[in-house]
Design an enzyme around this catalytic site. Structure first.
Site, short mmCIF file in Angstrom:
data_model
loop_
_atom_site.label_atom_id
_atom_site.label_comp_id
_atom_site.label_asym_id
_atom_site.label_seq_id
_atom_site.Cartn_x
_atom_site.Cartn_y
_atom_site.Cartn_z
N PRO A 2 75.09 28.64 61.78
CA PRO A 2 74.66 29.71 60.88
C PRO A 2 73.29 29.43 60.28
CG PRO A 2 76.86 28.88 60.33
CD PRO A 2 76.24 27.92 61.27
N GLU A 3 72.35 30.28 60.60
CA GLU A 3 71.07 30.28 59.90
C GLU A 3 71.06 31.52 59.03
OE1 GLU A 3 67.53 29.14 61.92
OE2 GLU A 3 68.60 27.94 63.39
#
Length: 270
Positions: A2-3
DNA sequence: AAATTCTCCTGAAGGC
DNA sequence: TGCCTTCAGGAGAATT
């Protein structure tokens, strides 16, 4: 992993589902994440209503009546809303049981965190010292140029520093530098104003594109409904060992910079 | 003091 | 097939 686009995808998907529901119970199966989940989280949350789901950097902020549940997904975390009859699987560490389902936190590598921050004037210490949001008004080429004055760090490390700007992780840093045609090892203090403008513009563009595609699913990212993202299909350089540059055809080069894998075109990026 | 390195952890991938 | 090794990675903490 997850960015910012992945976290924003999760936030936007879950917020309308969660707001207004009350926590009836919290089950912690594994408390040892990056930080230990506080043992009094269940009694504190019981009976509190969810007021909002916000995001700061890659932190999700579950706004409760009496404070905030601070959630970070590390690199393998996911947060999903599931029905109450869905049994937990391996690595499903926390269940927030709500009126109409369960908000379930999963994190195989346990780099994430779940913390409680009571409502008070001070922001949480983890949220202090964070740079501006890349999709906000403060994030300008002039800001970057000024911040980098005299810096001798590699530009890739610079834009991945959360004190400079938040939410630019390894995938999007690689892509933005490629699009801006800037070599990842250039010293931050040596970029021209034109280059800062290109870099700023492309960081924003690549993050927007990531959000639009619902995030990047390389191994295990899923949104709040358990669905993957599709931005990986648009990646131009990240992970593309020895592939031809999509612009000039030269073989892409891989190099570890600041302990992060980096891919770039030695011809296009200067 | 700025910049780099270390650290947490598991699953995937590679080697034999 | 299976066991062992290596590696990736967010970001705060520790170190240089």
């Amino acid at each position: 992993m997850p960015e910012l686009p992945e976290v924003e995808t999760i936030r936007a998907g879950l917020e309308p589902v969660l707001v207004g529901q009350t926590v009836t119970e919290v089950h912690i199966r594994q408390a040892q994440l990056r930080y230990l989940i506080p043992g009094d989280l269940p009694p504190i949350l019981r009976g509190q209503k969810i007021m909002a789901l916000q995001r700061r950097a890659k932190y999700l902020l579950l706004q409760m009546e009496q404070g905030i549940v601070l959630i970070h997904l590390g690199m393998s975390g996911s947060l999903r809303f599931v029905s109450t009859d869905q049994p937990p699987e391996r690595h499903d560490h926390v269940d927030f049981v709500l009126d109409h389902g369960i908000l379930r936190y999963r994190d195989p590598r346990r780099f994430g965190l779940v913390l409680w921050h009571p409502a008070c004037a001070d922001p949480h210490r983890l949220l202090q010292h964070l740079g501006p949001e890349p999709l906000g008004d403060e994030f300008t080429s002039a800001y970057l140029c000024n911040k980098a004055q005299g810096s001798k760090r590699a530009i890739k490390n610079f834009i991945m520093d959360s004190q400079v700007v938040v939410g630019v992780g390894n995938i999007y840093a690689n892509e933005a530098l490629f699009l801006a045609r800037i070599h990842p090892l250039r010293l931050a203090g040596t970029l021209s104003m034109h280059e800062w403008k290109e870099l700023q513009r492309n960081i924003v563009a690549v993050l927007h594109a990531g959000i639009k595609a619902g995030g990047t699913t390389l191994q295990d990212f899923v949104n709040g409904s358990g669905k993957p993202g599709y931005f990986q299909q648009q990646l131009l350089v990240y992970g593309r060992d020895k592939a031809p540059c999509p612009v000039c055809g030269e073989e892409l080069h891989k190099e570890v910079i600041g302990q992060r894998s980096s891919w770039f075109c030695p011809v296009c990026q200067r």
